[in-house]
Structures are given as C-alpha cells and as structure tokens.
Design an enzyme around this catalytic site. Sequence first.
Site, PDB file in Angstrom:
ATOM      1  N   LYS A 211      63.354 -13.551  59.084  1.00 40.17           N
ATOM      2  CA  LYS A 211      64.676 -13.046  59.488  1.00 40.17           C
ATOM      3  C   LYS A 211      65.230 -12.126  58.404  1.00 40.17           C
ATOM      4  O   LYS A 211      65.079 -12.409  57.206  1.00 40.17           O
ATOM      5  CB  LYS A 211      65.632 -14.224  59.717  1.00 40.17           C
ATOM      6  CG  LYS A 211      67.019 -13.824  60.218  1.00 40.17           C
ATOM      7  CD  LYS A 211      67.907 -15.052  60.374  1.00 40.17           C
ATOM      8  CE  LYS A 211      69.285 -14.694  60.928  1.00 40.17           C
ATOM      9  NZ  LYS A 211      70.156 -15.877  61.064  1.00 40.17           N
ATOM     10  N   SER A 290      72.082 -16.424  65.450  1.00 39.65           N
ATOM     11  CA  SER A 290      71.838 -15.064  65.013  1.00 39.65           C
ATOM     12  C   SER A 290      70.361 -14.756  64.732  1.00 39.65           C
ATOM     13  O   SER A 290      70.003 -13.609  64.492  1.00 39.65           O
ATOM     14  CB  SER A 290      72.655 -14.790  63.744  1.00 39.65           C
ATOM     15  OG  SER A 290      72.284 -15.658  62.683  1.00 39.65           O
ATOM     16  N   SER A 314      72.033 -21.252  64.349  1.00 39.50           N
ATOM     17  CA  SER A 314      71.393 -19.942  64.456  1.00 39.50           C
ATOM     18  C   SER A 314      69.878 -19.976  64.512  1.00 39.50           C
ATOM     19  O   SER A 314      69.249 -18.948  64.764  1.00 39.50           O
ATOM     20  CB  SER A 314      71.827 -19.053  63.284  1.00 39.50           C
ATOM     21  OG  SER A 314      73.211 -18.818  63.329  1.00 39.50           O
TER      22      SER A 314
END
Length: 628
Positions: A211, A290, A314
């Site tokens: 990420k 996210s 997330s």
Amino acid sequence: MEVFKTKGAVYKAVRDVDIGPNSREVYIRANVKAPRMAGVLVKVFVWLLEAPIFGAILLYILKRNNSIHKLVSFAELEEPPVFVPSQPFEDVKEQEVKYIESDLLPHQQVHQAIECLPSFSEDASKHQKLSFHRWTILDYSRAYSSGETTPLLVAEQFIAAVEESCNPQLHMSFFINYSTGDILKQATESTLRYERGEPISVLDGVPIAIKDEIDCTPYPTTGGTTWLHKVRACTNDACCVQHLRSCGAILVGKTNMHELGAGTSGINPHYGNTWATRNPYNTSKVTGGSSSGSAAVVSAGLCPVALGVDGGGSVRMPAALCGVVGFKPTFGRVSHSGVLPLNWTVGMVGILASTVEDAFIVYAAISGKTSSHQSSLSTTCFGMCTIVFGELKQPKACFPLLKSTNSTSNIKLAKYGEWFNDCSDDIKVCCSRALDKLHEHYGWETVEVTIPDIETMRLAHYLTIGSECTTSLSSLLQNVSIEELGWDTRVAFRVYGSFDSVEYLNAQRIRSRTMQFHEKIFEKADVIVTPTTGATAYSIMNDALKTGELDYINGAAFVRYQISGNFLGLPAVTVPIGYDRLGLPIGLQFIGRHWSEPQLIRIAHALQALFISGYKKPEVYYDLLKKK
C-alpha cells in the site's frame, strides 16, 4: 456557541453496566445526517465549510446533528483517559501452538510457520477438489522448486496483466506506482537463487504488493496524494517491507488508496481520474478503502498477498468487499517504522491474502521485534496501560499448529444480537448461516452478550483518528496549497481540525471504558463474532470520479464492525463466507483479545475450511501460474 450547547450524555460507571444478554443498555444505531455529495455539490460544500465564519457555524451544526457533541464532546463520565490501546499480558501456556525463539530472522520465522501448516499432499488434494482457488504462496514456491515456471516468467506475466488492467475497457487502477525494471531485476535474482537450489524461503519470488502508505524503495510514498512525496522523501524500506525483502519476496509496486486514508470508498481522483480502483467481482462497484488497491490485486490474482494499513477497518473492510482474507494484528505486534504517521494510536500494518495460510506466513515474516536501527514505539500509557519507554513489550511469540486436528474444539463466540443484525438482509442471513455451520461441524457455542457504547466508540474513534491525522501532517501541510488536496479530503480535514483538546480527552476516556467492557466480554468468550461490513460494495457513480465523494451513510455501514480492532488495538480477521444476490462478497469477522493471534488464526482457518469450496472466480482475474 455556548447558547446552543447540546446536553451531553451521562455515562454510568463501567462497574454498574450489565453486559449480559438481558442488559437494559440500548443499542444506538448510526444516525448519519449528511447527504451524499460529489461533483459540483461537494465543491460548493467545501467552499462553505472553509469560509471563516459560516464554516465554523456549519461545523458546529454537523457535529451536533451527528451526535458527536452529545455522545463525545460534552459527555460526562468518570473513567480516566487511555491514550494508547496496549494491554499488559500474562505468559499463559497456550495449547496447540509452537513457541518461537525471540532472536529468529524473518526467513527463519517463515520456516517455523511452514512447519505449522498441513502437509503438501494434504494441501494439494484439497486444491484439486475446489472449483476455484487463488494461487497461494506455497503454490508459487512449489512451481518454482519443481521447475514448472520461474519467478522471472511470473514477473513477465504480472507486468503484462497490469498493463492489460490499465486499458480503457478495464482501467482497474490497481497501482499508483510500479517499475517494470525493478520487478524484473528482483525476479531475475530470485530465479538465479532457485537455479542454484538456494531459495531464501517460501516467499522467494512471490509477488507482494505494498500500500502506498508504507515506505518501499525505489518508490516515493504518496499516501494517495499528489504532493506528500515532495515534502517527505522515502529513503529506506519500512521495517515490514524490509522483512519481506529479506525473505526474497518480489515487491511489485505501490497500490492505490483513498487519499491519506480519509475515506472508505477507495475512490481516489488523483490516481484514477475518470476511473477508480474497481472491485474485481463487479467493476462498477467500489473496493472499499482505504487499502483499495491492495484488496483488488489479491482478489484479481495478481498477488497472493498485499500489505495494507488498518486505521479504521482499512484492511478488513476492502478485504471483505473484494472476497479475500484481511488480518489486522494486535496494536504493537508489527513495527510501524516507515509507515506514514497518519494515525499514531489506531493504525496498524495489516495483511490482505488469498487464504488464511498466506496471511499467517506473511504475519510470521513481519511480526516480532524491530531491528536495532528501527525507531520503535515510544509511548507513555496511562490508566489501564503499562508505562513503556522504547519497544512495546510483547508476549513470547508462538504460532498456531494448523495441522493439528485438536485445535478447533470448545470455542465460544460472543455475539451481540442487535449489533450483529444491523446490516443488510443478505449479510445477516449469510453470517447467521455461517454460525450455524460452525456449531454443526465444530460444536462451537455462541454466547449472547451486550456490548455497550458501540456508536459512541465509533464517534470517539473518528475524533481520535481525525485529530491524530491532522496533527501529524500539520507541519507538512504548511508547505502545501490546500488546492492540492482532493475535495473529499478537504472536507475530512476541515472536520478533523475542528476537534479540540477537551473532545480528544473525552474520546480517550471513552476508549478506557470500552476497553474495560471488552475485557469483561473476553472473560465469557474466546472471540467476538460479527459480519465484517454492514453492506456489500455499492456502485461507483460518475460524479465521484473527478472529485471523490462524501457518502457517510455507506461509510458508517462499512465501518460498523471495524472500530474496536483499531480504537482498542485488538487483533481481528475477516474470512469470505459467501455472496449477496448480486454476487458480491460477504465476510465474517472474528475479534480477539490482545495478543491472541494464534487462536484467531486457528479459528479463521477452521472457518475457511467450511466455505472455501464455494468461492467464486471474480470477473477480473489473472492466472500468473497458467502454463503457456
């Protein structure tokens, strides 16, 4: 604003609250009073919110109407604040585990984890019976060792697949950044190790995505923005990335994410303008955020594992929406060094994986003590927390023996009925059937409980993560024009910046009470069981593609069952268990007590065994081990 001051809730002391099934505590549903906005509407709203006088009035109304004032800001309670969700531990001798030496290197820990898994023949026979399964870490390792393929061939197929995913017909927007040269260089080195018969570990040559909130050279860390990498250089790998690299993994790039983690849809107009990271099961739907790109690449078969960061569900939320496993360890279990400091006390590196076994293997690689040169957690913990300076103390590491047949008996699942059922009908039916199946096959008992203050905890978490995010980025934002932030992120930061010290302290006092409630629940049961999300993935609207969107109603449904894992630092895992009537994935979540990862992984593994035969192939899927 004193004349309009809302009367705050008065909370009973923890000792006077009944958490039994017949408790008189009232379950408060999220009553979000904020319409969905995108496009021109969100721009107008931002201009009003950022206006000097009118903006302050509007913020006050928003906080009042959405119960922040009543449940948090002006609340009356007696508990002292707890600033860091760490818990003292007792060195209790666990059953069906393998204890690990504290000085092992990451690849040695991975080897220890492999010894806890079922045998190769047993694993292979199970795969042959499945109509669909994603390739796992062990599948890649076996294919390399047998000579069926090489890391270099897989890397070439990976690059071709990513390029295909970027064409206008799909435009999945999986990655913010990837380098074909760096991927091929890593793959060539790994191929040579296999040719010499010297792979570092089973992770050698396995593609893993990171990420873009986690430092991974040679890439900048953008946090989903267009500006952060200009004011904060990425010079080294994050500790967790360093561990994976030392095991031989091929780090294939930085995945897309919601800008600065400030949303739940996963839509980022900076890296998906006209497009967005799309759900492989239905490309018209969101992935959740996210960690949107990390969930999507695993779901689509590009990587068996990806790293994310879980500050408010997330990792687990997009994992559930995209039909993969999502695992968030206990706060402090994995080093946060090299991760953007967006949320000091609620964020945690997490793992998105094809299977529970893959999540376990990567957990083995990245967990444990930090290297001596890595910055370690330095906190002062008050109230219920131990005062710790330097490295957060952890219990002796142990891994679950997943090959054991005696490890799934006598499990008690705590269920809060009103909370459990506060979801769509499809999710409620699917998750309830899963509990019935667990009881039928393993004899697991469901214990009815009441978990007080769930909506209060959600709002206190929102206040905490918002305050920490704006504070940590304040010095960097001074050098950036506000226009460089996305419209939806500007709204989030305007709200975050409105919280004051009294509100923050009240939120930490709420953290103290909810930690105590959960301690009591774990005296009655091994884990808490919930659906992972309150809704399945919703449609991506065209008006959100260039501005992002404000959809706090869907957002509240997505995070409904996530918050205790972050606000209280508890480990949690989601496992796919089925699909809604549109074919969109549904996950079931287990939340464990602090430091209970072995038990949690064992429970998740048992759940997966009952449902893996029903897993369906996504609309967008790439088979990197397919023979040409």
